[in-house]
Design an enzyme around this catalytic site. Structure first.
Site, PDB file in Angstrom:
ATOM      1  CB  THR A  13      -0.912   0.004   1.251  1.00  0.00           C
ATOM      2  OG1 THR A  13      -1.628  -1.224   1.255  1.00  0.00           O
ATOM      3  CG2 THR A  13      -1.879   1.158   1.238  1.00  0.00           C
ATOM      4  CB  VAL A  14       3.246   2.695   2.467  1.00  0.00           C
ATOM      5  CG1 VAL A  14       4.060   3.969   2.591  1.00  0.00           C
ATOM      6  CG2 VAL A  14       2.196   2.623   3.561  1.00  0.00           C
ATOM      7  CB  ALA A  33      14.490  17.561  -3.909  1.00  0.00           C
ATOM      8  CD  GLU A 190      -2.823  -4.619   9.076  1.00  0.00           C
ATOM      9  OE1 GLU A 190      -2.649  -5.522   8.255  1.00  0.00           O
ATOM     10  OE2 GLU A 190      -2.679  -3.417   8.797  1.00  0.00           O
ATOM     11  CG  ASP A 201      -0.099   1.026  15.106  1.00  0.00           C
ATOM     12  OD1 ASP A 201       0.867   0.831  14.344  1.00  0.00           O
ATOM     13  OD2 ASP A 201      -0.832   2.029  15.019  1.00  0.00           O
ATOM     14  CE  LYS A 205       1.139   4.405  14.180  1.00  0.00           C
ATOM     15  NZ  LYS A 205      -0.275   4.241  13.809  1.00  0.00           N
TER      16      LYS A 205
HETATM   17  N1  HSE Z   1      -2.836   0.362  11.587  1.00  0.00           N
HETATM   18  C1  HSE Z   1      -2.593   1.760  11.791  1.00  0.00           C
HETATM   19  C2  HSE Z   1      -3.884   2.460  12.154  1.00  0.00           C
HETATM   20  C3  HSE Z   1      -2.052   2.475  10.592  1.00  0.00           C
HETATM   21  O1  HSE Z   1      -4.955   1.852  12.149  1.00  0.00           O
HETATM   22  O2  HSE Z   1      -3.803   3.640  12.462  1.00  0.00           O
HETATM   23  C4  HSE Z   1      -0.603   2.350  10.416  1.00  0.00           C
HETATM   24  O3  HSE Z   1       0.099   2.830  11.505  1.00  0.00           O
END
Ligand code: HSE
Length: 437
Positions: A13-14, A33, A190, A201, A205
């Site tokens: 995806t990214v 740049a 997921e 997750d 962060k």
């Molecule tokens: N799975 C994460 C979310 C996105 O639902 O925010 C990627 O960090």
């Protein structure tokens, strides 16, 4: 100036979004740049997919080592994820003298210290804007825009999947399970949604942001993590009635005894801007001593929003490549020899306020027993309400909001309250964050 050559590891995806946006905005990106940024190689296990995207002038391989060892590649973009292969490839790329751009929060939250040290030794950059809050340039804001400030705290809605689930539960009156199913069908969560719904997750962060904010090493193993899977419709509704909204927050705070680093559901006043961040969107509230509170809002995931951050890093690296490594922005904002060992506090030592929901038998003296336990542990009650009777009519829900108190006392109180014969079932405990000081 000679173009800068990029090798992409992973075209999911990214990776796909990065490729698309680089191509679409090529001319403007080059003007910013000061040189062209060209994807020269792509590595992906799905080589047919990579080939169909790449066209004829890009080398495609299913062996990522071909990319990290190719002397023509200046920057390796790691979008594979996970902590094993990705770590080896990043360290190999660094050893080869290549700069690295990564979105890999799990890896940096656990092994960032080792990776940044390796990069420093080699005089290369590891850029990671896409690792935190997708398209929101929060790393840039923390490392550069807020550099004058002593950061006091950060509170963020930094998992879109969890926020989507909580928004749907509140707006549609649904319980957790059907909304999780819906999130999976929509492709937000997921197939194994544990990292999203159990706060892992978000903990990756907030761990990274804590390091940048306070000049400490990245220490994911010390983050307290609690998810949203046990939240009930009942608590969401009661919170709403009391003027609060429940959000999964990543919080890091500087206090006298050390640094708080935690992820858990929290009641926040409905009147706060951040309480109104709904669906898959992310928001990060940062309190600096000079600037006061600042709020950053945007898409925390998705192909092009995350690509926006990956490409910002590519442009940064392209601009800074020729600068003396000592004059670049340090990986964790603070100079590497100026990091401190300020302790991360155990959750037991954290101080906050609490929403407690107790299911009790409706008879004389019950409240007296409960409030005695709270008073003995120095827990001051801020508000208390009795809600409607349960199905059997003999029991009621009691909601208690406490003043700020230390977590270990609340835990001790809950153990004692649950042992009372007049209390049925477990006490529900949700922390309250006013986010105003
Ligand atoms: N799975 C994460 C979310 C996105 O639902 O925010 C990627 O960090």
């Amino acid at each position: 100036m000679k173009p800068i050559n990029v090798g992409l590891l992973g075209i999911g995806t990214v990776g796909g979004g990065t490729f698309t946006v680089l191509k679409r905005n090529q001319e403007e990106i080059s003007r910013r740049a000061g040189r062209e940024i060209i994807v020269k190689m792509i590595a992906d296990k799905d080589i047919d997919k990579a080939r169909s995207l790449a066209g004829s002038d890009i080398i495609v391989t299913d062996n990522a080592h071909d990319v990290v060892t190719n002397p023509d590649i200046d920057i390796v973009v790691e979008l594979i994820g996970g902590k094993t292969i990705a770590k080896d490839l990043i360290l190999e790329a660094i050893a080869q003298g290549k700069h690295v751009v990564t979105a890999n929060k799990a890896l940096l939250a656990s092994h960032g210290t080792e990776i940044f040290a390796a990069a420093r030794d080699q005089g290369v950059m590891v850029a990671y804007e896409a690792a935190v809050a997708g398209g929101i340039p929060i790393i840039k804001a923390l490392r550069e825009g807020l550099t004058a400030n002593r950061i006091e705290w950060i509170a963020g809605i930094i998992n879109g999947t969890a926020n989507f689930i909580l928004s749907e539960m509140r707006e549609k009156g649904l319980s957790f399970e059907p909304v999780l199913d819906q999130a999976q069908k929509l492709g937000y969560a997921e197939a194994d949604p544990t990292f999203d719904i159990e706060g892992i997750d978000a903990a990756h962060k907030i761990t990274i942001m804590a390091a940048i904010a306070f000049g400490i090493p990245v220490q994911f193993d010390k983050a307290y993590t609690e998810g949203i899977s046990k939240l009930t419709q009942e608590d969401i509704r009661y919170a709403e009635e009391l003027g609060y909204r429940i959000k999964l927050l990543g919080i890091t705070k500087r206090v006298a005894q050390g640094i708080e680093l935690r992820v858990h559901p929290a009641l926040i006043p409905k009147s706060r801007l951040i309480a109104n961040v709904e669906g898959v969107m992310n928001a990060v509230l940062v309190k600096g001593d000079a600037v006061g509170p600042t709020l950053y809002y945007g898409a925390g995931a998705g192909a092009e929003p995350t690509a926006s951050s990956v490409i910002a890093d590519l442009v940064d690296v392209a601009r800074m490549q020729t600068a003396d490594p000592l004059h670049r922005v340090p990986a964790l904002s603070f100079q590497p020899d100026s990091l401190t060992d300020t302790p991360i506090l155990a959750m037991q030592e954290v101080q906050t306020s609490y929403y407690l929901r107790l299911h009790v038998i409706d008879k004389a003296g019950v409240l007296a027993e409960i409030t005695r336990i709270l008073a003995d542990l120095d827990i001051s009650i801020n508000a208390m309400i009795q809600k409607e009777p349960g199905d059997d009519e003999d029991t009621v829900n009691i909601i208690i909001l406490t003043h700020k108190t230390v977590e270990k006392n609340v835990n001790a109180a809950i153990t004692k309250i649950e042992a009372l014969s007049v209390v049925t079932g477990q006490v529900t405990r949700i922390r309250i964050e006013e986010l105003n000081s």
